[in-house]
Motif scaffolding. Structure first.
Motif, mmCIF file in Angstrom:
data_model
loop_
_atom_site.group_PDB
_atom_site.id
_atom_site.type_symbol
_atom_site.label_atom_id
_atom_site.label_comp_id
_atom_site.label_asym_id
_atom_site.label_seq_id
_atom_site.Cartn_x
_atom_site.Cartn_y
_atom_site.Cartn_z
ATOM 1 N N LEU A 220 0.844 -1.194 0.000
ATOM 2 C CA LEU A 220 0.000 0.000 0.000
ATOM 3 C C LEU A 220 0.882 1.247 0.000
ATOM 4 C CD1 LEU A 220 -2.727 -1.079 2.588
ATOM 5 C CD2 LEU A 220 -2.811 -1.205 0.082
ATOM 6 N N ARG A 221 0.425 2.277 -0.706
ATOM 7 C CA ARG A 221 1.260 3.442 -0.937
ATOM 8 C C ARG A 221 0.594 4.720 -0.435
ATOM 9 N NH1 ARG A 221 5.258 1.881 -4.691
ATOM 10 N NH2 ARG A 221 4.883 -0.246 -5.408
ATOM 11 N N ARG A 229 -2.139 -1.760 9.310
ATOM 12 C CA ARG A 229 -1.104 -2.566 9.957
ATOM 13 C C ARG A 229 -0.092 -3.043 8.918
ATOM 14 N NH1 ARG A 229 -2.213 -3.945 15.199
ATOM 15 N NH2 ARG A 229 -4.383 -3.807 15.895
ATOM 16 N N ALA A 230 1.182 -3.053 9.309
ATOM 17 C CA ALA A 230 2.233 -3.488 8.387
ATOM 18 C C ALA A 230 3.468 -3.862 9.182
ATOM 19 C CB ALA A 230 2.561 -2.388 7.379
ATOM 20 N N LEU A 231 4.312 -4.707 8.574
ATOM 21 C CA LEU A 231 5.573 -5.097 9.196
ATOM 22 C C LEU A 231 6.577 -3.954 9.143
ATOM 23 C CD1 LEU A 231 5.956 -8.618 7.548
ATOM 24 C CD2 LEU A 231 5.013 -8.103 9.815
ATOM 25 N N ASN A 261 2.066 -3.300 13.985
ATOM 26 C CA ASN A 261 1.348 -2.100 14.366
ATOM 27 C C ASN A 261 0.724 -1.394 13.170
ATOM 28 O OD1 ASN A 261 1.471 -1.102 17.334
ATOM 29 N ND2 ASN A 261 3.450 -2.096 16.995
ATOM 30 N N ALA A 262 -0.292 -0.578 13.469
ATOM 31 C CA ALA A 262 -0.827 0.342 12.478
ATOM 32 C C ALA A 262 0.142 1.522 12.348
ATOM 33 C CB ALA A 262 -2.209 0.825 12.895
ATOM 34 N N TRP A 263 0.160 2.137 11.173
ATOM 35 C CA TRP A 263 1.143 3.185 10.882
ATOM 36 C C TRP A 263 0.478 4.507 10.566
ATOM 37 C CZ3 TRP A 263 6.617 2.521 10.307
ATOM 38 C CH2 TRP A 263 7.055 1.213 10.600
ATOM 39 N N ARG A 264 1.097 5.552 11.048
ATOM 40 C CA ARG A 264 0.778 6.896 10.601
ATOM 41 C C ARG A 264 1.579 7.177 9.339
ATOM 42 N NH1 ARG A 264 -2.955 10.899 10.679
ATOM 43 N NH2 ARG A 264 -2.031 12.999 10.819
ATOM 44 N N PRO A 273 5.212 4.101 13.355
ATOM 45 C CA PRO A 273 4.448 2.957 13.867
ATOM 46 C C PRO A 273 3.720 3.378 15.142
ATOM 47 C CG PRO A 273 6.793 2.704 14.347
ATOM 48 C CD PRO A 273 6.658 3.961 13.542
ATOM 49 N N ALA A 274 2.404 3.466 15.070
ATOM 50 C CA ALA A 274 1.602 4.094 16.126
ATOM 51 C C ALA A 274 1.016 3.035 17.062
ATOM 52 C CB ALA A 274 0.492 4.929 15.507
ATOM 53 N N THR A 275 1.668 2.844 18.201
ATOM 54 C CA THR A 275 1.259 1.776 19.118
ATOM 55 C C THR A 275 -0.087 2.035 19.789
ATOM 56 O OG1 THR A 275 2.620 2.847 20.808
ATOM 57 C CG2 THR A 275 3.606 0.999 19.636
ATOM 58 N N ALA A 276 -0.537 3.294 19.808
ATOM 59 C CA ALA A 276 -1.822 3.599 20.455
ATOM 60 C C ALA A 276 -2.918 3.883 19.427
ATOM 61 C CB ALA A 276 -1.661 4.795 21.397
ATOM 62 N N ARG A 277 -2.707 3.465 18.203
ATOM 63 C CA ARG A 277 -3.654 3.784 17.127
ATOM 64 C C ARG A 277 -5.052 3.246 17.426
ATOM 65 N NH1 ARG A 277 -3.166 6.587 11.927
ATOM 66 N NH2 ARG A 277 -5.238 6.377 11.075
ATOM 67 N N PHE A 278 -5.141 2.051 17.992
ATOM 68 C CA PHE A 278 -6.438 1.407 18.172
ATOM 69 C C PHE A 278 -6.889 1.330 19.623
ATOM 70 C CE2 PHE A 278 -5.042 -0.752 14.109
ATOM 71 C CZ PHE A 278 -5.814 0.063 13.308
#
Length: 317
Positions: A220-221, A229-231, A261-264, A273-278
């Motif tokens: 995804l771009r 979420r991504a590695l 984690n989900a990413w900003r 990498p946003a650890t508090a995203r969810f």
């Protein structure tokens, strides 16, 4: 006419001379790429730890640790010595300090948008430096490493978290591998409140209409990668003084909370990498949270398979 011709020749010669003079300020590209290890020097007066390729007098990475100012890395220079890949406090996000850790809400206190305090009272400060030191100078053959320790303060100036960052840099096939271990020791019950971003953030020198692209491990771009979420996420863009792209990939370690984690990926292509995203997460009083990342720093075209192979090596380790 002859006089004008002579002036023209003189201008050309001066341009050639000063152009060569400018180039001479850099060692040959091969010296950067194949230098064996790094030199690390602590500028105690300014409290900056500088990294240079061994034997080359050219700083390629600086870690800053001022009193009452959030620690950060800037610049990160391309592995061949040409071009800075980070940007410090851009006009569109002046709170972003190149490469840094910051959480928007820690027990409802904002350490992301406040890299420093501004007032005369202790309670106006967010960050209180404890120490900044070299851990390994590379003479034993191991990668050079360094660390910073800061107290994160509440509105009364009391310690909420003691934050330690340990950084290590090494070479791999003409690239840099920059590892970080962040540990937060809670001095009371801590809640990292839900937010769309926060944690390790990278700001590269984005501009309007620049050739730039963020790509995640799922392909995804740019805006497609926002909140997904991504590695890992790779950020590549044109860099002043280069005719190819500068790239930095951030790898999310498999043992990190919430992995993958989900990413900003913001509208200016800052990545995090946003650890508090969810949702909220907590560090109980007296306990320590550990978060690890690796940054792959390189130039040229992005290749998904190559980056994935580098991630798998990191994840396996």
């Amino acid at each position: 006419m002859i006089k004008l011709a002579r002036i023209f020749v003189l201008i050309v010669m001066l341009g050639f001379y000063y152009g060569c003079e400018s180039q001479d300020s850099f060692a040959p590209v091969e010296d950067y790429l194949y230098s064996q290890g790094f030199d690390i020097v602590h500028d105690v007066e300014n409290d900056v730890i500088n990294i240079s390729p061994k034997g080359i007098d050219h700083v390629i990475l600086s870690h800053h640790a001022a009193d009452y100012f959030r620690p950060y890395i800037h610049p990160i220079v391309a592995p061949d010595g040409r071009g800075e890949l980070t940007e410090f406090r851009p006009s569109h996000h002046p709170h972003q300090t190149a490469l840094y850790f910051g959480f928007p809400l820690v027990n409802m206190r904002d350490f992301y948008h406040n890299p420093t305090g501004g007032g005369p009272w202790r309670g106006d400060h967010f960050w209180d430096k404890v120490s900044h030191e070299i851990m390994n100078d590379g003479t034993d053959g191991e990668p050079v490493s360094w660390k910073s320790v800061y107290n994160m303060l509440d509105v009364y100036g009391d310690v909420m978290i003691t934050e330690t960052q340990v950084w290590t840099i090494q070479r791999s096939n003409g690239k840099y591998l920059l590892d970080v271990e962040w540990s937060g020791e809670a001095k009371r019950d801590i809640t990292i409140n839900r937010w769309e971003y926060g944690g390790l953030f990278l700001r590269m020198p984005w501009r309007e209409d620049i050739n730039a692209e963020a790509v995640n491990s799922n392909g995804l771009r740019n805006s497609e990668a926002e909140g997904e979420r991504a590695l890992w996420v790779n950020m590549g863009l044109d860099i002043d003084g280069r005719d190819d792209l500068g790239n930095i990939t951030i790898f999310d370690h498999p043992k990190n909370r919430g992995h993958p984690n989900a990413w900003r990926v913001d509208s200016q292509l800052g990545i995090n990498p946003a650890t508090a995203r969810f949702g909220d997460w907590s560090i109980p009083d007296g306990e320590t949270e550990v978060i690890r990342y690796r940054l792959l720093v390189y130039t040229g075209e992005f290749n998904h398979e190559d980056v994935m192979a580098a991630f798998e090596e990191y994840a396996g380790n």
